[in-house]
Design a protein around this motif. Sequence first.
Motif, mmCIF file in Angstrom:
data_model
loop_
_atom_site.group_PDB
_atom_site.id
_atom_site.type_symbol
_atom_site.label_atom_id
_atom_site.label_comp_id
_atom_site.label_asym_id
_atom_site.label_seq_id
_atom_site.Cartn_x
_atom_site.Cartn_y
_atom_site.Cartn_z
ATOM 1 N N THR A 286 0.734 -1.258 0.119
ATOM 2 C CA THR A 286 -0.087 0.025 -0.002
ATOM 3 C C THR A 286 0.872 1.341 -0.086
ATOM 4 O O THR A 286 1.876 1.262 0.699
ATOM 5 N N PRO A 287 0.676 2.205 -0.913
ATOM 6 C CA PRO A 287 1.425 3.402 -0.692
ATOM 7 C C PRO A 287 1.462 4.055 0.603
ATOM 8 O O PRO A 287 0.343 4.150 1.236
ATOM 9 N N GLY A 288 2.389 4.577 0.985
ATOM 10 C CA GLY A 288 2.720 5.015 2.204
ATOM 11 C C GLY A 288 3.873 5.984 2.456
ATOM 12 O O GLY A 288 4.813 6.133 1.304
ATOM 13 N N LEU B 203 2.916 9.012 10.668
ATOM 14 C CA LEU B 203 3.264 9.597 9.363
ATOM 15 C C LEU B 203 2.336 8.756 8.449
ATOM 16 O O LEU B 203 2.528 9.411 7.146
ATOM 17 N N ASP B 204 1.640 7.617 8.491
ATOM 18 C CA ASP B 204 0.958 6.899 7.664
ATOM 19 C C ASP B 204 -0.048 5.979 8.472
ATOM 20 O O ASP B 204 0.285 5.731 9.587
ATOM 21 N N VAL B 205 -1.001 5.694 7.848
ATOM 22 C CA VAL B 205 -1.912 4.714 8.547
ATOM 23 C C VAL B 205 -2.340 3.688 7.388
ATOM 24 O O VAL B 205 -2.473 4.083 6.087
ATOM 25 N N ILE C 279 -2.690 -0.178 11.155
ATOM 26 C CA ILE C 279 -1.157 -0.038 11.560
ATOM 27 C C ILE C 279 -0.839 1.487 11.329
ATOM 28 O O ILE C 279 -1.435 1.923 10.062
ATOM 29 N N TYR C 280 -0.466 1.983 12.363
ATOM 30 C CA TYR C 280 -0.039 3.565 12.441
ATOM 31 C C TYR C 280 1.409 3.590 12.228
ATOM 32 O O TYR C 280 2.147 2.894 13.138
ATOM 33 N N VAL C 281 2.149 4.105 10.994
ATOM 34 C CA VAL C 281 3.606 4.201 10.947
ATOM 35 C C VAL C 281 3.904 5.221 11.614
ATOM 36 O O VAL C 281 3.457 6.534 11.339
ATOM 37 N N LEU C 282 5.051 5.067 12.432
ATOM 38 C CA LEU C 282 5.480 6.100 13.445
ATOM 39 C C LEU C 282 6.798 6.835 13.025
ATOM 40 O O LEU C 282 7.619 6.067 12.400
ATOM 41 N N ASP C 283 7.257 8.041 13.468
ATOM 42 C CA ASP C 283 8.340 8.473 13.219
ATOM 43 C C ASP C 283 9.661 7.970 13.892
ATOM 44 O O ASP C 283 10.768 8.343 13.641
#
Length: 177
Positions: free
Chosen positions: A51-53, A157-159, A168-172
């Motif tokens: 998935t684009p992120g 940064l992304d979900v 999923i939450y993508v974190l910095d």
Amino acid sequence: MRISLFITAACLLIAGAGVVMGQRSEAMTMNIGTQQDAARVAEAVRVADVTPGTSGIQTWTRMMELGGLEKFGKAPQTMFVPSDDAFQTLSSDELKELLSPDQSDKRRAFLARGATDSRLTPEEIAGKRVSVTTLDGRPLTIDATGEELLVGDAEALDVRRLPDGKVIYVLDHALTR
């Protein structure tokens, strides 16, 4: 402004989930319970990674493949995942330990700190400040009231939403507290 962009991106991602769902397999519908189930969850995450992120999650995916969350008895519904760039901020020794097959306890603790059995979609938390309990039993505050969506002391940064509904939450950076 940033939170509205985040929510818009999340809605677009959800609307586009049908493309990923077309690749749906048994791996995406399993709960974590055994080592085999953990491998299936890791496989589902690799599909989500297409998935684009804004950031990759390959390092976290490798950790999931090595195992760690399968011993909790509760299946994670929301995972707070450091981006690959965030993993680079850890010391090389700490990263080696997390990716070592011999360090399952350390990896398990790290993964449990970034997972909860509560499903938290961006739509549900928009404009709110909520507290959840992570799989390691500690509280985690999620603040979606400002321009950034903050998870503990990290910025999302992304979900990504997996076809089975997990989020999923993508974190910095990695959650440390």
